[in-house]
Design a protein around this motif. Structure first.
Motif, PDB file in Angstrom:
ATOM      1  N   SER A   1     -15.698   4.936  -4.288  1.00  0.00           N
ATOM      2  CA  SER A   1     -14.972   6.062  -4.879  1.00  0.00           C
ATOM      3  C   SER A   1     -14.860   5.841  -6.377  1.00  0.00           C
TER       4      SER A   1
ATOM      5  N   MET B   1      -7.181   2.950  -7.302  1.00  0.00           N
ATOM      6  CA  MET B   1      -6.718   1.972  -6.306  1.00  0.00           C
ATOM      7  C   MET B   1      -7.159   0.581  -6.748  1.00  0.00           C
TER       8      MET B   1
ATOM      9  N   SER C   1     -11.604   5.810  -8.918  1.00  0.00           N
ATOM     10  CA  SER C   1     -10.341   5.595  -8.206  1.00  0.00           C
ATOM     11  C   SER C   1      -9.415   4.709  -9.035  1.00  0.00           C
TER      12      SER C   1
ATOM     13  N   CYS D   1       1.431   3.807  -2.919  1.00  0.00           N
ATOM     14  CA  CYS D   1       0.453   4.820  -3.321  1.00  0.00           C
ATOM     15  C   CYS D   1       0.043   5.725  -2.171  1.00  0.00           C
ATOM     16  N   HIS D   2       0.362   5.321  -0.948  1.00  0.00           N
ATOM     17  CA  HIS D   2      -0.111   6.094   0.197  1.00  0.00           C
ATOM     18  C   HIS D   2       1.043   6.507   1.096  1.00  0.00           C
TER      19      HIS D   2
ATOM     20  N   ARG E   1     -10.513   9.850  10.335  1.00  0.00           N
ATOM     21  CA  ARG E   1     -11.308  10.336   9.208  1.00  0.00           C
ATOM     22  C   ARG E   1     -12.387   9.341   8.814  1.00  0.00           C
TER      23      ARG E   1
ATOM     24  N   HIS F   1     -14.671  -0.663   0.255  1.00  0.00           N
ATOM     25  CA  HIS F   1     -13.622   0.024  -0.491  1.00  0.00           C
ATOM     26  C   HIS F   1     -12.502  -0.931  -0.882  1.00  0.00           C
TER      27      HIS F   1
ATOM     28  N   CYS G   1       0.846  -1.202   0.000  1.00  0.00           N
ATOM     29  CA  CYS G   1       0.000   0.000   0.000  1.00  0.00           C
ATOM     30  C   CYS G   1       0.883   1.254   0.000  1.00  0.00           C
TER      31      CYS G   1
ATOM     32  N   THR H   1      -0.298   8.763  -4.893  1.00  0.00           N
ATOM     33  CA  THR H   1      -1.278   8.401  -5.909  1.00  0.00           C
ATOM     34  C   THR H   1      -2.637   8.312  -5.221  1.00  0.00           C
TER      35      THR H   1
ATOM     36  N   TYR I   1      -9.154  -5.505  -4.072  1.00  0.00           N
ATOM     37  CA  TYR I   1      -8.485  -6.617  -3.374  1.00  0.00           C
ATOM     38  C   TYR I   1      -9.478  -7.746  -3.120  1.00  0.00           C
TER      39      TYR I   1
END
Lengths: 216, 494
Positions: A140, A145, A143, A71-72, A122, A132, A68, A112, A148
Motif C-alpha cells: 500500500s 501505517m 500508507s 489507528c484501527h 476481506r 504488509h 493497533c 487513521t 513492523y
C-alpha cells in the motif's frame, strides 16, 4: 452555599446517578447477553460468537500490545450512517453480541487506517498480511501505517533451500542474495488473529442483507 | 447577606488587606512550599517527557519509517505513553499541586500533614514510572485513558487516596467558614476522581465486565476524567485567579451556583457520545447526547461569569502573566465546550468521529483550557511559596507565545483537516489511501505546532529552575504585575 454536608451530598449524588445509569444499567442489560444459536441454510447448527483460541488469541494480545487500536476501529456503523458498509468494512452493522468474548473490547476511536472488523473475510492471504506488516509500503504505497520489521527475522537461507514462508521481496525491498526474511511467531499469531476477524454470521438483531446472503 | 458577606461570596477571601491578614497568608504560603513544589516539579518533568513522546508520535504519523525498528517505540506504544505521561504525570500532578495550595489558602490553614502528601507524591511517581515503562515494553491494556498496566494502577490509587484523606483533613480544619466557589469545584474534583478511578480499575482491569459493557465503562470513565477531574480544578482556579488579579468580584454569585450544579448534574452523563454509531443499545447513546447538549447551560453560565468579570480589565493582560494564561484558558474552555456539544450531535459525529478532528478537540480542552490555566496559576503561586520573583520576563514571553501560538497552530488546521478527512471517508468512491494522503499536510503542521509547544515548555522549566536556584539568594517580594510599560519588572508589591 456554605453548608458543607449539603455540598458533599450533592457531589456524591450527582455522580451516583450516572454511575447507576451508564455503568450498572448497561452491565445489567448487556452482561447477561449470550451467544446466538441458529440453523443456517444447509441445516447446520451455528453458535455465534465463539471465543478465540490458540494462535488467534495470542495474536489478539499482540494487537493489544502493539496498539493497533490507535489507528484501527473494529465496529461497523449501520447502513446510512457513514459509509462503512459501502466501503466494504462489513456486510452488516456490528452489535453488542459480536463482542461477547473480546477481552479487552477494542472498538477503537480512530480510523487513521481502515476498520478491521471484517478484515478476515476481506483479506485472507497470509502472504499479503506478512508483506504488509513487514512494510506497508510493499502492498500500500503511501500508507502511514508503521512497518513492523521486529516481527520478522532476517536470516541466511538454510542449506535446504529458501523457507516456504519467506517473504517474496523485490525491488527496493529486496534483501541481499543468500538472505531471507521469515515471520517470527508473533507475526504468525497476529495474522491468525486478523484472519479470525469476521462478522459473516446472521444475528436476529443484525441480519445480513438478503442479496449478500443469497450469493453465498 | 451583609455587604461583607456578599463580597466574600464573590471574591476569594480578599475583603480588606490588613497587615495581619497578609502575614497569615504569607505563613500559609511558606508552609506550602515543599509539598506543593514536589507535585509541581515532578509534574513538569513528566511534561517534558510527555512532550518528547508526543513529538515522536506526531512525526511517525507522517513519516512512518521514523524510529520504526524499535518495538518499544512503535506508534501504538508511544501514543499511549504520551497520553498517560501528560495526563497522569503532568496534568494530574500539577493540578493536585495547585489544588493543595488553593485549599490551604481558601480554608485559611497552614499546610497540614505535609508528610502525607509527600508520601503520596512519591508513590504517584513510582506507580506511573512502572506503568509507563510497562506500556513501552508491551503491557498496555489498550483501553483508552487506562492503558497503564494492572500492576501499576493500584499504586496510583493508593497515592490518590492519601491526597483525598489530606483534603478531608484540611477541610475539617478550616478556619474560614465561608466556602468560596473555587472550593466547591475543588472538593468535588477531589471526591469524584477516586470513585471514577476505582470503578474503572475494578470493572476493566481487575474483574473485566463482559463485551461492550467495557466500552461504556471505559468512556464513562475517560470522559469524566476530563469533566469531573480536570474541568473542576481548572474552573476552580479560574474562579480564584481572575477576581484576585483584576481586583474585582466575580460577575454573579447566582450564576456561579447555577454553573456548578448544572455541571455536576450533566457532565457525568456525557461519556457515551464517544460511541455514537457503535454497537450499543441506542438509549445509552441518546442519553449521553442529550446530556452533552445540556452542557450548554453550565458552559454559557460560566463563560458569562468569567468573561464579564474581565470586561473593562483586559488591559491588565499586558502586565500579568497569570492573567494572560488564565484568560486564554477560560476562552479555550468556552470554545472547546461548544465544540464538544457540536461533536456529540449525531450528524456531526458521523463525519468527525474517527478522525484527527477529535484529537484536536482533546488538545483544545486538556491543553488550551486546563494546561494554560495551570501555567497561569503557577505564575502566581510559585513566587509566593518560594518568596522569589520570576527571574526572566523574556522566558515568560517565550513560554506564553510558544504555547498560545503552538496551540492555535495545532488545533485550527487539524480540526479543519479532520473534517476533510471525515468527509472523504464517508464518500466511498474516494479510495482510502487518497484520504490518508489528504491528512498528511495537517499532520506535518501539527508536528511544527508541537515544536512550538516544546519551546514554550523548555522556557518555562528553565525559568522555574532558575527561580529555584535563587531560593538561596536575596528575598524579592512577589508582584502581581510583572510586565510594566517599559518592559522591566515592577518591584513594588501590589
Amino acid at each position: 452555599m456554605n453548608y458543607g454536608p449539603l455540598l458533599f451530598l450533592g457531589i456524591l449524588f450527582t455522580l451516583a446517578s450516572s454511575w447507576v445509569g451508564l455503568v450498572l444499567m448497561p452491565n445489567r442489560q448487556l452482561g447477561a447477553l449470550t451467544a446466538n444459536t441458529s440453523t443456517n441454510d444447509t441445516g447446520v447448527v451455528v453458535v455465534y460468537p465463539q471465543p478465540r483460541h490458540g494462535e488467534a488469541q495470542q495474536g489478539a494480545e499482540h494487537y493489544r500490545s502493539l496498539g493497533c487500536v490507535y489507528c484501527h476501529s473494529q465496529q461497523v456503523r449501520p447502513e446510512g450512517f457513514g459509509s462503512d458498509i459501502e466501503r466494504g468494512w462489513g456486510r452488516r452493522r456490528t452489535v453488542s453480541r459480536d463482542y461477547l468474548y473480546d477481552k479487552p473490547v477494542m472498538l477503537g476511536t480512530s480510523r487513521t487506517g481502515p476498520d478491521l472488523t471484517n478484515i478476515g473475510e476481506r483479506q485472507s492471504s497470509h502472504d499479503w498480511h506478512y508483506s504488509h506488516l513487514y512494510n506497508p509500503q510493499i502492498t500500500s504505497k503511501g500508507s502511514v501505517m508503521p512497518p513492523y520489521p521486529f516481527l520478522f527475522e532476517k536470516r541466511r537461507v538454510p542449506a535446504s533451500g529458501p523457507s516456504s514462508d519467506a517473504l517474496k521481496l523485490s525491488g527496493e525491498f529486496a534483501v541481499e542474495d543468500g538472505w531471507e526474511v521469515v515471520p517470527r511467531p508473533q507475526a504468525r499469531q497476529l495474522v491468525e488473529y486478523l484472519r479470525s476477524l469476521k462478522t459473516t454470521v446472521d444475528l436476529p438483531e443484525a441480519p445480513l442483507p438478503k442479496a449478500a446472503a443469497v450469493e453465498e | 447577606m451583609s455587604s461583607t458577606n456578599t463580597l466574600k461570596a464573590l471574591m476569594p477571601g480578599d475583603v480588606q488587606s490588613d497587615p495581619a491578614r497578609r502575614a497569615m497568608l504569607a505563613e500559609i504560603d511558606a508552609s506550602c512550599r515543599v509539598p506543593v513544589l514536589f507535585f509541581v516539579v515532578s509534574g513538569l518533568m513528566w511534561l517534558l517527557l510527555g512532550t518528547l513522546l508526543a513529538l515522536v508520535a506526531s512525526i511517525k504519523l507522517h513519516n512512518p519509517e521514523f524510529l520504526a525498528a524499535w518495538e518499544w517505540l512503535t506508534f501504538g506504544r508511544v501514543r499511549p505513553a504520551h497520553l498517560n505521561t501528560v495526563i497522569y504525570g503532568f496534568a494530574s500532578q500539577t493540578g493536585i499541586g495547585v489544588t493543595l495550595w488553593l485549599m490551604c489558602r481558601l480554608c485559611r490553614v497552614p499546610f497540614p500533614a505535609p508528610g502525607l502528601t509527600t508520601v503520596a507524591a512519591l508513590f504517584w511517581n513510582l506507580g506511573l514510572t512502572i506503568g509507563v515503562v510497562g506500556i513501552l515494553v508491551g503491557d498496555s491494556t489498550a483501553i483508552e485513558w487506562l492503558e497503564l498496566p494492572r500492576y501499576s494502577t493500584p499504586i496510583l490509587f493508593f497515592s490518590y487516596a492519601l491526597v483525598a484523606v489530606w483534603s478531608v483533613i484540611t477541610f475539617r480544619l478550616r478556619r474560614e467558614r465561608h466556602l468560596y466557589v473555587s472550593q466547591w469545584y475543588l472538593l468535588a474534583a477531589l471526591l469524584w476522581f477516586p470513585w471514577l478511578y476505582a470503578t474503572a480499575q475494578i470493572m476493566l482491569l481487575i474483574e473485566p465486565v463482559r463485551g461492550v459493557v467495557q466500552a461504556s465503562v471505559n468512556w464513562w470513565f475517560a470522559h469524566n476524567v476530563l469533566g469531573l477531574w480536570f474541568t473542576p480544578i481548572g474552573l476552580g482556579a479560574i474562579y480564584y485567579f481572575i477576581p484576585k488579579v483584576v481586583g474585582r468580584p466575580i460577575h454573579s454569585y447566582y450564576l456561579s451556583v447555577l454553573g456548578f450544579w448544572s455541571l455536576a448534574l450533566f457532565y457525568n452523563w456525557n461519556g457515551l457520545h464517544h460511541l455514537i454509531g457503535g454497537p450499543m443499545p441506542a438509549w445509552m447513546i441518546t442519553v449521553s447526547v442529550v446530556a452533552s447538549v445540556m452542557m450548554l447551560i453550565p458552559v454559557i453560565t460560566v463563560a458569562i461569569n468569567h468573561h464579564f468579570t474581565m470586561v473593562g480589565h483586559f488591559g491588565k493582560l499586558r502586565h500579568s502573566p497569570t492573567l494572560r494564561f488564565i484568560v486564554f484558558g477560560a476562552m479555550a474552555y468556552t470554545l472547546t465546550s461548544l465544540q464538544g456539544v457540536a461533536n456529540s450531535l449525531r450528524s456531526y459525529s458521523e463525519i468527525v468521529h474517527f478522525t484527527h478532528h477529535t484529537v484536536a478537540h482533546a488538545h483544545l480542552g486538556v491543553y488550551g483550557f486546563f494546561t494554560m490555566v495551570m501555567f497561569g496559576s503557577l505564575y502566581y503561586i510559585v513566587p509566593r511559596i518560594t518568596q522569589r520573583e520570576w527571574p526572566s520576563l523574556a522566558l515568560i514571553s517565550v513560554h506564553f507565545w510558544g504555547c498560545a501560538l503552538g496551540l492555535i497552530l495545532y488545533v485550527v488546521p487539524l480540526s479543519y483537516g479532520g473534517i476533510l478527512q471525515g468527509l472523504g471517508m464517508n464518500d466511498a468512491s474516494i479510495p482510502f489511501l487518497k484520504v490518508v494522503e489528504g491528512t498528511l499536510p495537517w499532520l506535518r503542521i501539527r508536528t511544527g505546532a508541537g515544536l512550538l509547544l516544546a519551546l514554550g515548555h523548555v522556557a518555562f522549566v528553565v525559568n522555574l529552575g532558575w527561580l529555584l536556584c535563587r531560593v538561596f539568594g536575596p528575598y524579592r517580594k512577589p508582584v502581581v504585575e510583572l510586565f510594566t510599560e517599559t518592559g522591566t519588572a515592577a518591584v513594588t508589591a501590589k
